[in-house]
Enzyme design. Structure first.
Site, mmCIF file in Angstrom:
data_model
loop_
_atom_site.group_PDB
_atom_site.id
_atom_site.type_symbol
_atom_site.label_atom_id
_atom_site.label_comp_id
_atom_site.label_asym_id
_atom_site.label_seq_id
_atom_site.Cartn_x
_atom_site.Cartn_y
_atom_site.Cartn_z
ATOM 1 N N HIS A 1 18.470 7.112 -10.854
ATOM 2 C CA HIS A 1 17.276 6.824 -9.777
ATOM 3 C C HIS A 1 16.364 8.057 -9.612
ATOM 4 C CE1 HIS A 1 20.199 3.554 -8.738
ATOM 5 N NE2 HIS A 1 19.077 2.948 -8.882
ATOM 6 N N GLU B 1 0.918 -1.297 0.009
ATOM 7 C CA GLU B 1 0.055 0.162 0.119
ATOM 8 C C GLU B 1 0.880 1.302 -0.060
ATOM 9 O OE1 GLU B 1 -0.177 -2.400 2.032
ATOM 10 O OE2 GLU B 1 -2.338 -3.181 2.116
ATOM 11 N N GLY C 1 20.507 -1.933 -19.942
ATOM 12 C CA GLY C 1 19.582 -3.061 -20.403
ATOM 13 C C GLY C 1 18.269 -2.738 -20.365
ATOM 14 N N SER C 2 17.740 -2.311 -19.331
ATOM 15 C CA SER C 2 16.396 -2.236 -19.243
ATOM 16 C C SER C 2 15.874 -0.809 -19.677
ATOM 17 C CB SER C 2 15.773 -2.506 -17.620
ATOM 18 O OG SER C 2 16.399 -1.613 -16.941
ATOM 19 N N ASP D 1 25.413 -9.179 -15.852
ATOM 20 C CA ASP D 1 25.276 -8.284 -14.556
ATOM 21 C C ASP D 1 25.656 -8.560 -13.307
ATOM 22 O OD1 ASP D 1 24.137 -6.169 -16.262
ATOM 23 O OD2 ASP D 1 22.265 -7.002 -16.098
HETATM 24 N N1 LIG Z 1 20.439 -5.070 -16.780
HETATM 25 C C1 LIG Z 1 19.737 -4.489 -15.790
HETATM 26 C C2 LIG Z 1 20.830 -4.073 -14.718
HETATM 27 C C3 LIG Z 1 20.448 -3.661 -13.428
HETATM 28 S S1 LIG Z 1 21.538 -3.611 -12.212
HETATM 29 C C4 LIG Z 1 19.013 -3.397 -16.002
HETATM 30 O O1 LIG Z 1 19.351 -2.553 -16.870
HETATM 31 O O2 LIG Z 1 18.100 -3.130 -15.293
#
Ligand SMILES: N[C@@H](CCS)C(=O)O
Ligand SMILES: CN1c2c(nc(N)[nH]c2=O)NC[C@@H]1CNc1ccc(C(=O)N[C@@H](CCC(=O)N[C@@H](CCC(=O)N[C@@H](CCC(=O)O)C(=O)O)C(=O)O)C(=O)O)cc1
Ligand SMILES: [Zn+2]
Length: 774
Positions: free
Chosen positions: A708, A16, A446-447, A613
Site C-alpha cells: 500500500h 475530484e 494476482g494483480s 481470494d
Molecule cells: N487478486 C487480488 C487480491 C486483492 S485482495 C489482487 O491481486 O489484487
C-alpha cells in the site's frame, strides 16, 4: 422533530478529491489546489444537505485521506518517526499527514506508513492510531475548528463530528508493552476539552460523538471508562449539546450503559438492528432525544417509507415529536454520491434504478420522512409516499429477481460438495509430485500495475473509441509482457496480472446474472482509492466462463505454473451492495456455486493452481461475538463449496489481507485451502504467532512487503521478516509473496521490489537445514 445526517461522502461527485490528491502525490499540482478542491467538496456537500432540508448538518466529516488519521493529527498522536523527518523539511501540515498515511521515501528520507485496517465490518479502511507508553496528546491540527467556521460563514451552524474519546482509543494499537491504551483517556480528555472550548466559543450548539464501540462487546473496565468520560465532559461543558452516535449493530447489553450516559441525544442504527427500538424507548431517560437511523447508510435500496414511518410513529407516541430525530443509520460515506449520475439505461436499467437511492437521494428521503410524519403532510409529500410504495412493490414483484432453478440448486447442495477428495497431507504429496516447486516458492497475489494506460483502454472501449478485439489485443500484449518479465526475474508461480479487470469484485459482478453495476457509484475504500460495488438484485448464476480465456492464454505463454485467479463468494458478497429481501447466506451460496463452476472450468483448461481470494472473510464477521458461529459456519461452507470440485493435485490457494486471524484461526483452517497468502508485513509478522500457536496445518505465504506504500523494500528487510516467519512455521510450509496485489503500484517500484523479493527467497533457500524443513 429534526432531521440530521451523520456524515456525507467526501470523495466528490466525480471523485475530484482522488484526482487532485493523486496529482499532488505525483508532483503534478500544488497543495493549495488540494485544499481548494477539498473546500469545494465541503461547500457542495453542505449545500446539498441544506437544500434537501437536513436540520443538523455535519462538519469535520470531510477528510483528505481518513477521518481517524485526522483525529490522530488533531490530537498530536504523531509517531516520532514522522516528527524527526517531516518537521525538518519545508513541508506543510498536509505533507506530514500524507506521510503518516502513505509513508515517505524521498529527499533521502525513508519512513514507513502507519498501519491501515478495516473500519468495523465495512470495506472502508482507516489508519490505525499508534499509542506508546505515557503517550501524551496536544491540540495539533485545528481542522475541525476551521471547518466549523467555514460552514458558519456559509450560514450553516453545523454539527462538528468527533470520534468519541473511548472509540478513538479503542481504534488504536499499543505499539509497546507495559500499558493499556484505554488508560490513556486521562491524557486525551484535556485535548477534547480544548477542542470543545474552541467550538463552543465559535457558536457550536451540537457536537456529534461517534462511539461505534458501544455496539460491540465491551469489558467492564471499558464500560466504566465510558461512564467516567462522559460524566467529565458533561461537567466541563454543561451548555453544549452532545449527540452520542452508535451504529453498525444493536446496543445489546450496552443499552443500559448507552442510555445512562449524560448526553442530550442518542443515535441508534435501526437498519441493522430494528428490534432494538422497543428496548431503547423503554430505557431512554426523560428529555433525551432519540435519533432514529432508519435510512440505510450502507446499502443502495430505496427506503421503505411505510416501515420507517411506523418506527417514527412508535417513537413519537412514546417520546413526543420533539424528542425524535430522523437520520441515516450511519454516515453516508459508505453510499455512492448521486443516482442522477447514472444516465446510461443500458448499464443500469430504469426498472432497477427506480429501486435505488444514493447519498443525495437518501438525505432527501430523510427530509421527506419528516414531512410525512408531521401532522398534515402536504400533497407533494403524499404523492412521493405513493411513489415510494409503488417502487418498492415493483421490486418485490419483479420477474427479474427470482429464478427457481438457482434456488433449487442451493437446496440440493450436499455435504460432499464442500469436501475435497482427500485430506491435506495426501493432497500435498500429490501436488508436490505434479508441481515440483522449491522451498520458499515465490509468487504474487494476482494483480500487476493498473497503469493509466491500461485503464485508458477500458475507458476507450466504454466510449466506443476502440472495439473489443482491439481492447483484447492490448490486454493480451500487457499480459504477455508481465508473464515474460516474471519468468525473467525467476518467480516460481506466475500470475496473468488481472489487466482485464477493473476491480476484483466488479469484474465478476459484471459477468454474473443477478448483478448489475453503475457508471459512477464510487465509494471510498481507503485514501484516494475507491470501489464501485456491484449491486446484487436477484438470484445469482454464471451464464458462462468468466476467467478461463485470460488464464489459459497466460498459461500458454510459459512453461511455469500459471495461477488462476478468482474472487471468493464471501468477498463478492461483502463488497457488493447485497439484496435485502433474503438472508445474506442464501445469496452467498448462489455465488459459491457460480465460483465452483468457474474453478472446475479452469482446471479443465489445464490450470492446476487456482487462487480464490477471500480478503473479506474476516471483515464480514459479525461485530458481536455471539453472532460469529452462525456466520463462520456458512462463510466457510461457501468457500469450501467453491473449492470443492477439483482433483487432489490441483492446488487451491486463498488470500486475505487486513485480517486479524487470532480469534478465527480454526475457521481459516477449516476453509482447507492448500495455501493461504496473508498480509503480515505492516505488523512485522506479528500475525503469524497465531498460526504457530495453533499449528496451522497447511501452507502459508506471509506477506513480506507492504504494497500500500510506494516505498520499495530491500532484500534484507524481507529476509528479516522471513526469518521471523521461519521461527514459528516450518520451511516446508512457507511461501514468499507480497502482502496483496500490486495493482496500485507503478511498474518501476514493482520490478525493484519483486526482484529483491526473489533474491530474499533465494537467500533463505541457501540457509535451509533439515531441521527447518520439518
Ligand atoms: N487478486 C487480488 C487480491 C486483492 S485482495 C489482487 O491481486 O489484487
Ligand atoms: C483489495 N481491495 C479491494 C477492496 N474492495 C474491492 N472492491 N476491490 C479491491 O480490490 N477492498 C479492500 C482492498 C482495497 N484496495 C483497493 C485497492 C485499489 C483500489 C483501486 O485502485 N481503485 C481504483 C478504481 C478501480 C477501477 O474500478 N477501475 C476502473 C475504472 C477506472 C477509472 O477511474 N476510469 C476513469 C477513466 C480512466 C481513463 O480514461 O484513463 C473514469 O472512469 O473516469 C477500471 O480500471 O476500468 C481507483 O481509481 O480508486 C481500490 C481498492
Ligand atoms: Zn489482498
Amino acid at each position: 422533530m429534526l432531521t440530521q445526517n451523520l456524515g456525507y461522502p467526501r470523495i466528490g461527485g466525480q471523485r475530484e478529491l482522488k484526482k487532485v490528491c493523486e496529482n499532488y502525490w505525483a508532483g503534478k499540482t500544488g497543495y493549495k489546489n488540494v485544499l481548494a478542491v477539498g473546500k469545494n467538496i465541503r461547500h457542495e456537500n453542505w449545500q446539498i444537505q441544506k437544500d434537501a432540508g437536513i436540520d443538523l448538518i455535519p462538519s469535520n466529516d470531510f477528510s483528505y485521506y481518513d477521518h481517524v488519521l485526522d483525529h490522530s493529527l488533531m490530537f498530536g498522536a504523531i509517531p516520532k518517526r514522522y516528527n524527526e523527518v517531516m518537521l525538518k523539511q519545508d513541508n506543510e501540515e498536509i505533507d506530514l499527514y500524507f506521510a503518516m498515511a502513505r509513508g515517505y521515501q524521498k529527499n533521502g528520507f525513508d519512513v514507513v506508513a502507519m498501519e491501515m485496517t478495516k473500519w468495523f465490518d465495512t470495506n472502508y479502511h482507516y489508519i490505525v492510531p499508534e499509542f506508546y507508553k505515557n503517550q501524551q496528546f496536544r491540540l495539533f491540527s485545528q481542522k475541525i475548528v476551521h471547518e466549523f467556521y467555514e460552514a458558519k460563514q456559509l450560514g450553516i451552524v453545523s454539527k462538528p463530528v468527533l470520534i468519541g474519546p473511548v472509540s478513538y482509543l479503542l481504534l488504536g494499537k499499543e505499539k509497546e508493552a507495559g500499558f493499556e491504551k484505554i488508560d490513556l483517556i486521562k491524557n486525551l480528555l484535556p485535548v477534547y476539552a480544548d477542542i470543545l472550548t474552541k467550538l463552543q466559543d465559535l457558536g457550536a450548539e451540537w457536537i456529534q460523538f461517534d462511539e461505534p464501540f458501544l455496539s460491540l462487546d465491551l469489558t467492564e473496565k471499558e464500560q466504566q471508562v465510558y461512564r467516567n468520560t462522559y460524566k467529565q465532559l458533561r461537567k466541563e461543558f454543561p451548555r453544549l449539546n452532545f449527540l452520542l452516535a452508535t451504529y453498525f449493530e444493536r446496543l445489546g447489553d450496552n443499552a443500559q450503559l448507552a442510555t445512562s450516559l449524560p448526553v442530550d441525544a442518542l443515535h441508534i442504527d435501526l437498519v441493522r438492528a430494528p428490534q432494538q427500538l422497543d428496548e431503547v424507548l423503554e430505557l431512554l431517560p426523560a428529555k433525551t432525544i432519540l435519533s432514529l437511523g432508519v435510512v440505510d447508510g450502507r446499502n443502495v435500496w430505496k427506503n421503505d417509507f411505510e416501515q420507517s414511518l411506523a418506527a417514527i410513529q412508535k417513537a413519537k407516541d412514546k417520546l413526543g415529536a420533539d424528542r425524535v430525530w430522523i437520520a441515516p443509520s450511519c454516515s453516508l460515506i459508505h453510499s455512492p454520491c448521486d443516482l442522477k449520475s447514472e444516465s446510461n439505461n443500458d448499464v443500469l436499467t430504469p426498472e432497477i434504478k427506480q429501486w435505488l437511492a444514493f447519498a443525495k437521494q437518501k438525505v432527501s428521503e430523510i427530509a421527506l420522512l419528516k414531512s410525512l410524519s408531521g401532522n398534515a403532510p402536504g400533497v407533494n409529500a403524499q404523492y412521493k409516499l405513493a411513489g415510494n410504495i409503488h417502487d418498492n412493490t415493483s421490486r418485490k414483484t419483479s420477474i427479474l429477481i427470482h429464478n427457481s432453478s438457482i434456488k433449487q440448486r442451493v437446496v440440493n447442495i450436499k455435504e460432499s460438495d464442500a469436501q475435497r477428495k482427500s485430506s491435506f497431507p495426501s493432497r500435498k504429496q500429490q501436488q508436490q509430485a505434479l508441481l515440483n516447486l522449491p522451498l520458499f516458492a515465490t509468487t504474487t497475489i494476482g494483480s500487476f500495475p493498473q497503469t493509466a494506460e491500461v485503464r485508458s483502454w477500458r475507458s476507450q472501449l466504454k466510449k466506443g473509441a476502440i472495439n473489443q478485439a482491439q481492447y483484447d489485443l492490448h490486454i493480451a500484449a500487457e499480459t504477455e509482457k508481465a508473464v515474460k518479465w516474471q519468468e525473467e526475474i525467476g518467480l516460481d508461480v506466475l500470475v496473468h496480472g488481472e489487466f482485464e479487470r477493473n476491480d476484483m469484485v466488479e469484474y465478476f459482478g459484471g459477468q454474473l446474472a443477478g448483478f448489475t453495476f453503475t457508471q459512477n457509484g464510487w465509494v471510498q475504500s481507503y485514501g484516494s482509492r475507491c470501489v464501485k460495488p456491484p449491486i446484487i438484485y436477484g438470484d445469482v448464476s454464471r451464464p458462462e466462463a468468466m476467467t478461463v480465456k485470460w488464464s489459459a492464454y497466460a498459461q500458454s505463454l510459459t512453461n511455469k505454473w500459471m495461477k488462476g485467479m478468482l474472487t471468493g463468494p464471501v468477498t463478492i458478497l461483502q463488497w457488493s451492495f447485497v439484496r435485502n429481501d433474503q438472508p445474506r447466506s442464501e445469496t452467498c451460496m448462489q455465488i459459491a456455486l457460480a465460483i465452483r463452476d468457474e474453478v472446475c472450468d479452469l482446471e479443465k483448461a489445464g490450470i492446476k493452481i487456482i487462487q480464490i481470494d477471500e480478503p473479506a472473510i474476516r471483515e464480514g464477521l459479525p461485530l458481536r461475538k455471539a453472532d460469529w458461529a452462525t456466520y463462520l459456519d456458512w462463510a466457510v461452507k461457501a468457500f469450501r463449496i467453491s473449492a470443492g470440485g477439483v482433483q487432489d493435485d490441483t492446488q487451491i490457494h486463498t488470500h486475505m489481507c487486513y485480517s486479524e486471524f487470532n480469534d478465527i484461526i480454526q475457521s481459516i483452517a477449516d476453509m482447507d485451502a492448500d495455501v493461504i497468502t496473508i498480509e503480515t508485513s505492516r505488523s512485522q509478522m506479528e500475525l503469524l504467532d497465531v498460526f504457530a500457536d495453533f499449528k496451522y496445518p497447511n501452507e502459508i505465504g506471509p506477506g513480506v512487503y507492504d504494497i500500500h506504500s510506494p516505498r520499495v523494500p530491500n532484500k534484507d528487510e524481507m529476509t528479516h521478516l522471513l526469518k521471523k516467519a521461519r521461527a514459528v512455521i516450518p520451511d516446508s510450509q512457507l511461501w514468499v509473496n507480497p502482502d496483496c496485489g500490486l495493482k496500485t503500484r507503478g511498474w518501476d517500484e514493482t520490478k525493484k521490489a519483486l526482484t529483491e523479493m526473489v533474491a530474499a527467497a533465494k537467500e533463505m533457500r541457501a540457509t535451509v537445514t533439515e531441521a527447518s524443513i520439518i
